[in-house]
Enzyme design. Structure first.
Site, PDB file in Angstrom:
ATOM      1  N   GLY A 230     -69.122 -62.955  39.820  1.00 30.39           N
ATOM      2  CA  GLY A 230     -69.967 -62.168  40.630  1.00 30.39           C
ATOM      3  C   GLY A 230     -71.405 -61.464  39.918  1.00 30.39           C
ATOM      4  CB  SER A 231     -74.091 -61.820  40.269  1.00 35.23           C
ATOM      5  OG  SER A 231     -73.746 -63.287  39.730  1.00 35.23           O
ATOM      6  CG  ASN A 232     -74.777 -57.658  43.774  1.00 36.05           C
ATOM      7  OD1 ASN A 232     -73.963 -57.178  44.814  1.00 36.05           O
ATOM      8  ND2 ASN A 232     -74.261 -56.199  42.408  1.00 36.05           N
TER       9      ASN A 232
END
Length: 829
Positions: A230-232
């Site tokens: 996951g990441s932003n």
């Protein structure tokens, strides 16, 4: 696979036969004739015969700034500095891709080393690397060769017994070759495909074979929505920034241990490259970062990196399958390994593995490989050898046009979205991940099978995967002009958008890269459109789009660096924004609830939630109750209507829907909301956690025996800053232990902790202003793996205190750093 010859201190005779010759050294293993500035260190050969020369400058928190006169020397210096911090990680990965774990370490528990070795022989990463290495541009080849020489020089200067980590003094800590390193890069490209499937293909055996055994569980065979990554990532253009310059926010959520950690560095070759950022272990340049002109970040793509095929087998011959009505024989590939035995001796083991014309056969439990059915797959990255060329080109881009050109001409992005901004204030999003190009007929056929209730297609669809009929030619990948490899989507068909306000991604699909201009009409193999978004995606959109006083961008709606820092690390919970007040109102109307024949008192928990500010700060009281409350529901319950939400998702209002807590049931019916809160109280009690405990007293990471209380949410919580526990690594060193859990949904342990070893990693906000890039950052798990280093946990402490540090990029700032340490390194012939 013999490494290039590099000078070795004569005291390190263990290396001289491999590297060829030695150099006379003085005290501490440095050249006795070397001269350097006062207070500077030297390493390796500094004589005139050395091919590579670099200066390593370490500023505060151990960040390495490499200065060199040529690309090869830059790679040399970067590798030398990297090895000082993480030599064993790369040594471990080279052992893996060379299929030599069982040679040095034995078969492993449950044969895991054997399976790994056979899998990588089947993936053929070394031969693919050999072909790919020959195709690299002269500059990229120089970068790789220099990197290898720098790593080897560090081993030579340090000696095997003095290298810190799991490889210290081990026979498998050896010099590497450019082929070894490139095979590792091929494997990194397979992270979302062959690498993840290795355990499934290594054990695939036809019915009747004495080697038949249960395969990997179908529950572990996960597509992008459940991959764990996951990441932003945000890229802001001139319309959204106070200065009018481009700005980028990077917040990759990656493992805190193993080969997928990130390492921070700055590489400068005057007039050629000047890039700052982070890269994966043992990879030159920067994966995420910036130069004087551009900044960029990545998030893991929601698209498909492989497609699975079901094969109808020929009656009486389970190694043949039907294709277009005719039998087709599988390819049998036999491999032999030398396996270390407990007595130190070696024993040969042989295994035959099989492949269809699509790719290797998979052993997926409970389906296995029967007399009637086998599963196989085709990998979109199996021939992707352009990873380093791709990122090296991005690192050197001087404009958005040049940056895009790298994507169009190289096409080496394996599995990530990209968000980029330039100093003129333009922002760009693209999902250029390697993706299968299927015909519309093939896509329609797949989705119809799912809709019609086909069991196997439905199970794999639920895991985020595509299952196609392998006997139908219609399901072959299709070729297109401009594609870098056969069957892959070309640049012109990738989801992409240019904006002057912002683009972003938080691991849902390309659809809402900017919610004002949805990207629609693309193949679902890039990810689905007009579907419910995760709470974290919704929080990202809310932070970027809310207006007025009190909003993330302030009253003027224009972001500054400090406002972006506050937005990304504000720990605001989307689910709390949507539901907290209503849950409190519901629980205040009653005092107890019956849960599994136990009457649970809700008063204390309800009182805590009434005072909860809806943020997952380390000091937040109520966060653990809210998390355990949400943990009473399935993960998808936080995405659409059902047990939690009464107003369903509306694709025309994706930020604000679903919403509204489900109403209380009619008299006499159990209230699932109150039951969920009661279950939370019981779980916290079982873990010995008070309902009024601060989050930081429960959510912790340990570095060198020191525990750090951390802020951050989990997937259900819907915070941008996300933390969790995972096992996303292949290195042989032990995984961080966490003990028995009382909640598989939240990871709460019996001894009352949320153990963290995954999540926010390199967090960066950078502005490409008129006076050069300026920004703030931290690397959550710190720069070094050496427990004796001051940089083993210094940034973890920063993260625990939610304190940022300035990014040191300009030469004047590097020179002015009060903690500056300089080391001259050289080597190679």
């Amino acid at each position: 696979m013999i490494a290039p010859r590099v000078p070795v201190p004569c005291s390190l005779l263990w290396l001289t036969s491999l590297l060829g010759g030695c150099i006379s050294t003085g005290e501490h293993g440095t050249d006795a004739t070397a001269s350097g500035e006062t207070g500077a260190d030297t390493g390796g050969s500094t004589g005139g015969a050395a091919k590579y020369h670099a200066t390593i400058r370490r500023t505060a928190y151990g960040v390495a700034h490499i200065l060199a006169d040529d690309i090869g020397s830059a790679g040399f210096g970067q590798a030398y500095a990297f090895a000082q911090d993480h030599a064993c990680v790369l040594a471990d990965q080279i052992l893996k891709v060379r299929s030599e774990r069982s040679l040095f370490l034995g078969p492993g528990e449950f044969g895991q080393h054997l399976d790994s070795d056979f899998a990588y022989l089947m993936l053929d990463v070394v031969k693919r690397a050999e072909a790919g290495l020959e195709k690299q541009s002269p500059e990229v080849r120089a970068l790789i060769d220099g990197y290898v020489a720098g790593y080897n020089q560090y081993l030579a200067d340090t000696g095997p017994e003095n290298v810190v980590g799991s490889c210290s003094g081990q026979a498998w800590l050896r010099p590497i070759s450019s082929l070894d390193l490139f095979a590792y890069y091929v494997d990194l490209g397979l992270l979302a495909s062959g690498n993840a499937l290795a355990g499934y293909l290594a054990t695939a055996q036809p019915p009747g074979s004495p080697l038949v055994r249960p395969g990997g569980s179908v529950s572990g065979l996960r597509g992008p929505p459940g991959s764990g990554f996951g990441s932003n990532g945000w890229a802001l253009g001139r319309a959204s920034t106070a200065s009018g310059a481009g700005m980028v926010v990077a917040n990759p959520h990656f493992p805190w241990e193993g080969e997928l950690k990130l390492w921070e560095s700055h590489v400068t070759v005057p007039g050629q490259v000047n890039v700052y950022g982070v890269g994966l272990m043992g990879v030159p340049g920067s994966l995420i970062g910036f130069n004087e002109h551009m900044a960029w970040t990545h998030t893991f793509s929601d698209g498909q990196r492989f497609t699975i095929y079901a094969l109808d087998l020929v009656n009486g011959d389970p190694t043949s399958y039907m294709y277009e009505g005719k039998p087709r024989k599988m390819e049998a590939r036999s491999f032999k390994l030398q396996v270390r035995q407990p007595d130190g001796g070696l024993k040969e083991q042989e295994r035959t593995l099989y492949a269809s014309h699509y790719g290797p056969i998979l052993n997926v439990d409970p389906f296995g490989w029967s007399d009637e059915l086998a599963l196989t797959y085709r990998d979109a990255n199996i021939d992707n050898t352009d990873l380093i060329e791709q990122f090296f080109g991005m690192n050197r881009a001087t404009s958005m046009a040049e940056f895009k050109q790298v994507y169009q001409e190289i096409g080496g992005i394996p599995w990530v979205n990209t968000m980029a901004a330039d100093k003129t204030g333009s922002a760009w999003y693209i999902d250029a991940s390697a993706t299968a190009r299927l015909s519309q007929a093939a896509i329609d056929g797949w989705l119809k099978k799912v809709e019609d209730g086909d069991f196997l297609a439905g199970v794999l669809y639920g895991q985020g995967l595509v299952l196609l009929d392998g006997g139908d030619k219609q399901n072959e990948w299709t070729d297109a002009p401009g594609a870098r490899r056969p069957g892959i989507v070309p640049y012109d068909e990738f989801p992409q958008i240019d904006r002057e306000d912002f683009v972003f991604n938080a691991n849902d699909s390309h659809w809402l890269s900017n919610p004002a201009a949805p990207l629609e009409g693309y193949s679902p193999l890039h990810g689905f459109e007009r579907v419910p978004q995760s709470p974290r995606t919704r929080m990202n959109m809310r932070l970027l789009t809310e207006q007025g006083a009190g909003s993330s961008a302030g009253a003027d709606g224009k972001f500054t660096v400090s406002e972006l820092q506050g937005a990304m690390m504000g720990n605001r919970s989307m689910t709390a924004d949507l539901l907290l007040d209503a849950v409190v109102e519901r629980c205040e109307a009653t005092s107890t609830v019956l849960v599994m024949d136990e009457q649970v008192d809700l008063k204390a928990a309800c009182g805590v939630l009434a005072g909860f500010d809806g943020r997952f700060d380390a000091s937040s009281v109520g966060a653990v109750v809210w998390r355990e409350f949400l943990g009473s529901y399935g993960l998808d319950s936080a995405k659409d209507y059902g047990p939690l939400f009464s107003v369903p998702f509306d694709p025309d209002d994706p930020i604000e829907t679903p919403n509204t807590l489900t109403p209380a049931p009619v008299m006499g019916q159990p209230d699932k909301v109150l039951e969920g809160l009661g279950k939370a109280v019981l779980r916290l009690k079982a873990a010995g956690v008070a309902v009024d405990a601060e989050l930081g007293a429960v959510q912790q990471a340990t570095r060198g025996g020191q525990s750090f209380g951390l802020a951050g949410g989990q997937a259900r919580d819907g915070t941008a800053n996300q933390l969790s526990y995972g096992s996303l690594k292949t290195t042989v060193d032990p995984l961080t232990p966490r003990g028995e859990v009382v909640s598989s949904e939240t990871g709460l342990t019996k001894d009352g902790h949320y153990v963290v070893n995954y999540g926010s990693s390199f967090v960066m906000v950078v502005e490409l202003g008129a006076d050069g890039p300026r920004g703030q950052a931290f690397l959550t798990y710190s720069e070094s793996d050496d427990p004796a280093s001051p940089h083993f946990s210094d940034q973890t402490k920063l993260f625990s205190e939610q304190r940022w540090r300035p990014i040191v990029f300009a030469e004047a700032d590097i020179a002015a750093d009060p903690l500056l340490r300089t080391q001259e390194v050289a080597g190679g012939e």
